[in-house]
Design a protein around this motif. Structure first.
Motif, PDB file in Angstrom:
ATOM      1  N   ASP A  86       0.831  -1.220   0.000  1.00  0.00           N
ATOM      2  CA  ASP A  86       0.000   0.000   0.000  1.00  0.00           C
ATOM      3  C   ASP A  86       0.857   1.257   0.000  1.00  0.00           C
ATOM      4  O   ASP A  86       0.571   2.218  -0.712  1.00  0.00           O
ATOM      5  CB  ASP A  86      -0.929   0.033   1.223  1.00  0.00           C
ATOM      6  N   ASP A 112      -3.465  -8.482  -7.960  1.00  0.00           N
ATOM      7  CA  ASP A 112      -3.072  -9.190  -9.179  1.00  0.00           C
ATOM      8  C   ASP A 112      -2.309 -10.453  -8.784  1.00  0.00           C
ATOM      9  O   ASP A 112      -1.352 -10.389  -8.002  1.00  0.00           O
ATOM     10  CB  ASP A 112      -2.188  -8.283 -10.037  1.00  0.00           C
ATOM     11  N   TRP A 164       2.590   1.634  -3.540  1.00  0.00           N
ATOM     12  CA  TRP A 164       1.745   1.523  -4.723  1.00  0.00           C
ATOM     13  C   TRP A 164       1.559   2.886  -5.400  1.00  0.00           C
ATOM     14  O   TRP A 164       1.478   3.913  -4.734  1.00  0.00           O
ATOM     15  CB  TRP A 164       0.386   0.959  -4.334  1.00  0.00           C
ATOM     16  N   SER A 165       1.503   2.886  -6.732  1.00  0.00           N
ATOM     17  CA  SER A 165       1.298   4.115  -7.494  1.00  0.00           C
ATOM     18  C   SER A 165       0.571   3.782  -8.790  1.00  0.00           C
ATOM     19  O   SER A 165       0.433   2.613  -9.165  1.00  0.00           O
ATOM     20  CB  SER A 165       2.636   4.784  -7.807  1.00  0.00           C
ATOM     21  N   ARG A 166       0.150   4.806  -9.489  1.00  0.00           N
ATOM     22  CA  ARG A 166      -0.496   4.599 -10.797  1.00  0.00           C
ATOM     23  C   ARG A 166       0.463   3.973 -11.794  1.00  0.00           C
ATOM     24  O   ARG A 166       0.059   3.201 -12.658  1.00  0.00           O
ATOM     25  CB  ARG A 166      -1.018   5.922 -11.345  1.00  0.00           C
ATOM     26  N   GLY A 183      -4.423  -4.848 -10.184  1.00  0.00           N
ATOM     27  CA  GLY A 183      -4.191  -4.009  -9.011  1.00  0.00           C
ATOM     28  C   GLY A 183      -3.371  -4.722  -7.954  1.00  0.00           C
ATOM     29  O   GLY A 183      -2.596  -5.643  -8.244  1.00  0.00           O
ATOM     30  N   LYS A 184      -3.575  -4.310  -6.731  1.00  0.00           N
ATOM     31  CA  LYS A 184      -2.802  -4.874  -5.614  1.00  0.00           C
ATOM     32  C   LYS A 184      -3.090  -6.349  -5.390  1.00  0.00           C
ATOM     33  O   LYS A 184      -2.311  -7.039  -4.734  1.00  0.00           O
ATOM     34  CB  LYS A 184      -3.092  -4.089  -4.332  1.00  0.00           C
ATOM     35  N   GLU A 186       0.464   0.337 -11.121  1.00  0.00           N
ATOM     36  CA  GLU A 186      -0.820  -0.233 -11.521  1.00  0.00           C
ATOM     37  C   GLU A 186      -0.888  -0.467 -13.031  1.00  0.00           C
ATOM     38  O   GLU A 186      -1.537  -1.405 -13.497  1.00  0.00           O
ATOM     39  CB  GLU A 186      -1.949   0.691 -11.079  1.00  0.00           C
TER      40      GLU A 186
END
Length: 165
Positions: free
Chosen positions: A95, A112, A98-100, A109-110, A103
């Motif tokens: 978390d 995946d 995480w960044s665009r 997403g997280k 992604e």
């Protein structure tokens, strides 16, 4: 090279340069497998650890000893890092990092199923900072011998971690 090298300054410069351009070549140490470009994720609380979001089938996903090479955006700072890697899918760390941009590589997403967070604990490094004097730069452009006092800095260090109190 300069006789007096401020290794703490060089370590600080390394993390600043990686923050500006977080791309490193990463591959297994002592192996014939080629390195590949990966994007480092820097945790502000860990100055001796790099993280990389990778696919579970990536050539370094198995962990172990890695060699990492870095060249700064301005080509004035170079580093060769050695560290030990392992998958660390701690949800809090995922978390936090995480960044665009991440992604874009992991459409699920997280959550995946191919997502893995590789943690590399740096245990040694060799750093070069090409901060030549003006006279050294002129000699380099037009030919001439560059004296050691006109070169940048070079240091071998046992860890990239900041001094611990």
């Amino acid at each position: 090279m300069a006789d007096v090298v401020d290794t703490e300054q060089l370590k600080g410069d390394l993390w600043k340069k990686i923050a500006e351009s977080p791309f490193l070549m990463v591959g297994p140490a002592n192996d014939s497998t080629h390195s590949e470009p990966l994007t480092a994720q820097l945790g502000s609380d860990r100055k001796d650890v790099l993280f990389f979001f990778i696919g579970r089938n990536n050539r370094v996903a198995g962990g172990g000893e890695l060699m990492l090479q870095f060249v700064s955006r301005g080509h004035d700072f170079f580093a060769c890092l050695h560290g030990n890697a392992r998958i660390d899918n701690d949800p809090t760390q995922v978390d936090k990092l995480w960044s665009r941009q991440v992604e874009a590589w992991f459409p699920g997403g997280k959550n995946d199923p191919n997502l893995a967070l590789l943690r590399v604990d740096i245990d040694s490094a060799e750093l070069w900072e090409a901060d030549m004097t003006i006279a050294g730069k002129v000699k380099m452009l037009f030919g001439g011998t560059i004296r050691p006092d006109q070169e940048g800095s070079h240091a071998k260090i046992g860890t990239t971690a900041e001094a611990r109190g």
